[in-house]
Scaffold this motif. Structure first.
Motif, PDB file in Angstrom:
ATOM      1  N   THR A 216       4.832   0.821   5.357  1.00 49.78           N
ATOM      2  CA  THR A 216       3.604   0.907   4.567  1.00 49.78           C
ATOM      3  C   THR A 216       2.400   0.600   5.446  1.00 49.78           C
ATOM      4  OG1 THR A 216       3.392  -1.414   3.886  1.00 49.78           O
ATOM      5  CG2 THR A 216       4.903  -0.027   2.593  1.00 49.78           C
ATOM      6  N   ARG A 217       1.237   0.867   4.911  1.00 53.93           N
ATOM      7  CA  ARG A 217       0.000   0.509   5.615  1.00 53.93           C
ATOM      8  C   ARG A 217      -0.123  -1.004   5.719  1.00 53.93           C
ATOM      9  NH1 ARG A 217      -3.576   4.956   6.676  1.00 53.93           N
ATOM     10  NH2 ARG A 217      -2.109   6.684   6.632  1.00 53.93           N
TER      11      ARG A 217
ATOM     12  N   GLY B  91       0.829  -1.203   0.000  1.00 49.78           N
ATOM     13  CA  GLY B  91       0.000   0.000   0.000  1.00 49.78           C
ATOM     14  C   GLY B  91       0.859   1.246   0.000  1.00 49.78           C
ATOM     15  N   ARG B  92       0.254   2.328   0.440  1.00 49.56           N
ATOM     16  CA  ARG B  92       0.945   3.618   0.427  1.00 49.56           C
ATOM     17  C   ARG B  92       2.192   3.582   1.305  1.00 49.56           C
ATOM     18  NH1 ARG B  92      -2.523   8.310   2.628  1.00 49.56           N
ATOM     19  NH2 ARG B  92      -1.540   7.838   4.610  1.00 49.56           N
TER      20      ARG B  92
END
Length: 102
Positions: free
Chosen positions: A55-56, A36-37
């Protein structure tokens, strides 16, 4: 003499202007982790090929300068990582701040 130099410069500029643009074919190639982001990146202070990504989806590590990534969040399953820090006293220690207080 001065006129000759200016003429040559104009010729070179005109020649360069007709070259087709080759940079940026507008295709993105994702190379980062799949978590993810990305919230934060940390580069190992003694080995720039080792990079950590918060990251998430957890913690990821690259040992080849970001060409490939692997999940490295043992003990952090289920936690999104918000921030990373390499311990100044020992670069083998990585601190991770989680989103949900873990």
């Amino acid at each position: 003499m001065r006129r000759t130099v200016i003429t040559r410069l104009l010729f070179v500029a005109a020649s360069l202007a007709t070259l087709p643009a080759r940079a940026g074919v507008n295709i993105w190639t994702p190379i980062g982790p799949d978590g993810g982001r990305i919230e934060d990146l940390e580069v190992h202070p003694r080995n720039s090929q080792v990079i950590y990504a918060a990251t998430r989806g957890g913690l990821y590590k690259s040992t080849d300068g970001a060409a490939t990534w692997r999940w490295s969040g043992r003990g952090l399953q289920g936690y999104g990582i918000e921030d990373l820090a390499v311990a100044p006293s020992n670069p083998m220690v990585l601190y991770a701040a989680t989103l949900s207080g873990g």
